[in-house]
Each structure stands twice: as C-alpha cells, then as structure tokens.
Design a protein around this motif. Structure first.
Motif, PDB file in Angstrom:
ATOM      1  N   GLN A   9       0.826  -1.204   0.000  1.00  0.00           N
ATOM      2  CA  GLN A   9       0.000   0.000   0.000  1.00  0.00           C
ATOM      3  C   GLN A   9       0.863   1.258   0.000  1.00  0.00           C
ATOM      4  O   GLN A   9       0.562   2.234  -0.690  1.00  0.00           O
ATOM      5  CB  GLN A   9      -0.946  -0.002   1.194  1.00  0.00           C
ATOM      6  CG  GLN A   9      -2.046  -1.030   1.076  1.00  0.00           C
ATOM      7  CD  GLN A   9      -2.858  -1.187   2.343  1.00  0.00           C
ATOM      8  OE1 GLN A   9      -2.402  -0.900   3.437  1.00  0.00           O
ATOM      9  NE2 GLN A   9      -4.083  -1.666   2.179  1.00  0.00           N
ATOM     10  N   LYS A  10       1.960   1.230   0.749  1.00  0.00           N
ATOM     11  CA  LYS A  10       2.875   2.385   0.767  1.00  0.00           C
ATOM     12  C   LYS A  10       3.528   2.568  -0.597  1.00  0.00           C
ATOM     13  O   LYS A  10       3.666   3.699  -1.084  1.00  0.00           O
ATOM     14  CB  LYS A  10       3.941   2.192   1.844  1.00  0.00           C
ATOM     15  CG  LYS A  10       3.410   2.364   3.245  1.00  0.00           C
ATOM     16  CD  LYS A  10       4.506   2.138   4.279  1.00  0.00           C
ATOM     17  CE  LYS A  10       3.962   2.276   5.690  1.00  0.00           C
ATOM     18  NZ  LYS A  10       5.012   2.029   6.698  1.00  0.00           N
ATOM     19  N   LEU A  11       3.939   1.465  -1.223  1.00  0.00           N
ATOM     20  CA  LEU A  11       4.525   1.566  -2.557  1.00  0.00           C
ATOM     21  C   LEU A  11       3.518   2.088  -3.575  1.00  0.00           C
ATOM     22  O   LEU A  11       3.854   2.897  -4.444  1.00  0.00           O
ATOM     23  CB  LEU A  11       5.048   0.200  -3.011  1.00  0.00           C
ATOM     24  CG  LEU A  11       6.377  -0.234  -2.430  1.00  0.00           C
ATOM     25  CD1 LEU A  11       6.667  -1.681  -2.819  1.00  0.00           C
ATOM     26  CD2 LEU A  11       7.496   0.675  -2.872  1.00  0.00           C
TER      27      LEU A  11
ATOM     28  N   ARG B  91       1.959   9.127  -6.517  1.00  0.00           N
ATOM     29  CA  ARG B  91       2.575  10.458  -6.439  1.00  0.00           C
ATOM     30  C   ARG B  91       3.626  10.665  -7.523  1.00  0.00           C
ATOM     31  O   ARG B  91       4.173  11.750  -7.666  1.00  0.00           O
ATOM     32  CB  ARG B  91       3.214  10.665  -5.065  1.00  0.00           C
ATOM     33  CG  ARG B  91       2.223  10.785  -3.936  1.00  0.00           C
ATOM     34  CD  ARG B  91       2.874  11.260  -2.655  1.00  0.00           C
ATOM     35  NE  ARG B  91       3.919  10.374  -2.167  1.00  0.00           N
ATOM     36  CZ  ARG B  91       3.747   9.404  -1.267  1.00  0.00           C
ATOM     37  NH1 ARG B  91       2.553   9.179  -0.755  1.00  0.00           N
ATOM     38  NH2 ARG B  91       4.753   8.661  -0.878  1.00  0.00           N
ATOM     39  N   GLY B  92       3.932   9.630  -8.284  1.00  0.00           N
ATOM     40  CA  GLY B  92       4.886   9.744  -9.379  1.00  0.00           C
ATOM     41  C   GLY B  92       6.332   9.588  -8.970  1.00  0.00           C
ATOM     42  O   GLY B  92       7.233   9.937  -9.727  1.00  0.00           O
ATOM     43  N   GLU B  93       6.584   9.034  -7.799  1.00  0.00           N
ATOM     44  CA  GLU B  93       7.955   8.917  -7.305  1.00  0.00           C
ATOM     45  C   GLU B  93       8.812   7.972  -8.138  1.00  0.00           C
ATOM     46  O   GLU B  93      10.038   8.066  -8.093  1.00  0.00           O
ATOM     47  CB  GLU B  93       7.962   8.451  -5.845  1.00  0.00           C
ATOM     48  CG  GLU B  93       7.450   9.492  -4.883  1.00  0.00           C
ATOM     49  CD  GLU B  93       7.621   9.075  -3.435  1.00  0.00           C
ATOM     50  OE1 GLU B  93       8.574   8.335  -3.109  1.00  0.00           O
ATOM     51  OE2 GLU B  93       6.779   9.494  -2.622  1.00  0.00           O
ATOM     52  N   PHE B  94       8.199   7.086  -8.894  1.00  0.00           N
ATOM     53  CA  PHE B  94       8.967   6.117  -9.667  1.00  0.00           C
ATOM     54  C   PHE B  94       8.997   6.432 -11.162  1.00  0.00           C
ATOM     55  O   PHE B  94       9.598   5.697 -11.938  1.00  0.00           O
ATOM     56  CB  PHE B  94       8.399   4.711  -9.452  1.00  0.00           C
ATOM     57  CG  PHE B  94       8.351   4.300  -8.009  1.00  0.00           C
ATOM     58  CD1 PHE B  94       9.494   4.279  -7.240  1.00  0.00           C
ATOM     59  CD2 PHE B  94       7.148   3.938  -7.421  1.00  0.00           C
ATOM     60  CE1 PHE B  94       9.462   3.908  -5.905  1.00  0.00           C
ATOM     61  CE2 PHE B  94       7.097   3.560  -6.091  1.00  0.00           C
ATOM     62  CZ  PHE B  94       8.259   3.546  -5.336  1.00  0.00           C
ATOM     63  N   ASP B  95       8.374   7.524 -11.555  1.00  0.00           N
ATOM     64  CA  ASP B  95       8.275   7.846 -12.980  1.00  0.00           C
ATOM     65  C   ASP B  95       9.647   8.038 -13.627  1.00  0.00           C
ATOM     66  O   ASP B  95       9.912   7.518 -14.711  1.00  0.00           O
ATOM     67  CB  ASP B  95       7.425   9.096 -13.200  1.00  0.00           C
ATOM     68  CG  ASP B  95       5.965   8.873 -12.864  1.00  0.00           C
ATOM     69  OD1 ASP B  95       5.568   7.710 -12.636  1.00  0.00           O
ATOM     70  OD2 ASP B  95       5.213   9.863 -12.817  1.00  0.00           O
ATOM     71  N   GLU B  96      10.523   8.776 -12.972  1.00  0.00           N
ATOM     72  CA  GLU B  96      11.852   9.041 -13.536  1.00  0.00           C
ATOM     73  C   GLU B  96      12.654   7.750 -13.665  1.00  0.00           C
ATOM     74  O   GLU B  96      13.282   7.497 -14.696  1.00  0.00           O
ATOM     75  CB  GLU B  96      12.598  10.043 -12.658  1.00  0.00           C
ATOM     76  CG  GLU B  96      13.910  10.508 -13.244  1.00  0.00           C
ATOM     77  CD  GLU B  96      14.579  11.559 -12.382  1.00  0.00           C
ATOM     78  OE1 GLU B  96      15.817  11.621 -12.429  1.00  0.00           O
ATOM     79  OE2 GLU B  96      13.881  12.300 -11.683  1.00  0.00           O
ATOM     80  N   ALA B  97      12.627   6.929 -12.644  1.00  0.00           N
ATOM     81  CA  ALA B  97      13.360   5.665 -12.689  1.00  0.00           C
ATOM     82  C   ALA B  97      12.782   4.740 -13.757  1.00  0.00           C
ATOM     83  O   ALA B  97      13.528   4.048 -14.461  1.00  0.00           O
ATOM     84  CB  ALA B  97      13.329   4.986 -11.328  1.00  0.00           C
TER      85      ALA B  97
END
Length: 52
Positions: free
Chosen positions: A22-24, A30-36
């Motif tokens: 759920q945290k992931l 929130r888009g925290e993994f978009d760049e990676a």
C-alpha cells in the motif's frame, strides 16, 4: 492456544506485506517512480537497438 499463536504468526507477515504494498502504491500514485521507470525503459531501448 497453539492454534491462535500459529494463526498470528502467519497473519502478521502477511499484514506487513500488504502495508508495504500500500505504501509503494501511494508512492507510485505520487509519481515517485516515474523518472526511474523512464530511465529503465530508455536503457532497455538502447540495449535492444545496440544488439538488433
């Protein structure tokens, strides 16, 4: 009593995994993994083009 203990031992790790997922999911929304993710996709594309 042993049955209850066993049930709790099995349930707790499961509940922790669900909480972690759920945290992931919240971080992904929130888009925290978009760049990676974009960097990984670019690397895969470059790899395929280099060896095609």
């Amino acid at each position: 009593m042993e049955t209850v203990s066993l049930a709790l031992r099995e349930h707790l790790p499961h509940a922790k995994r669900i909480e972690a997922l759920q945290k992931l999911a919240a971080r992904a929304r929130r888009g925290e993994f978009d760049e990676a993710s974009a960097a990984r996709q670019a690397a895969r594309t470059a790899w395929k083009e280099a060896f095609a």
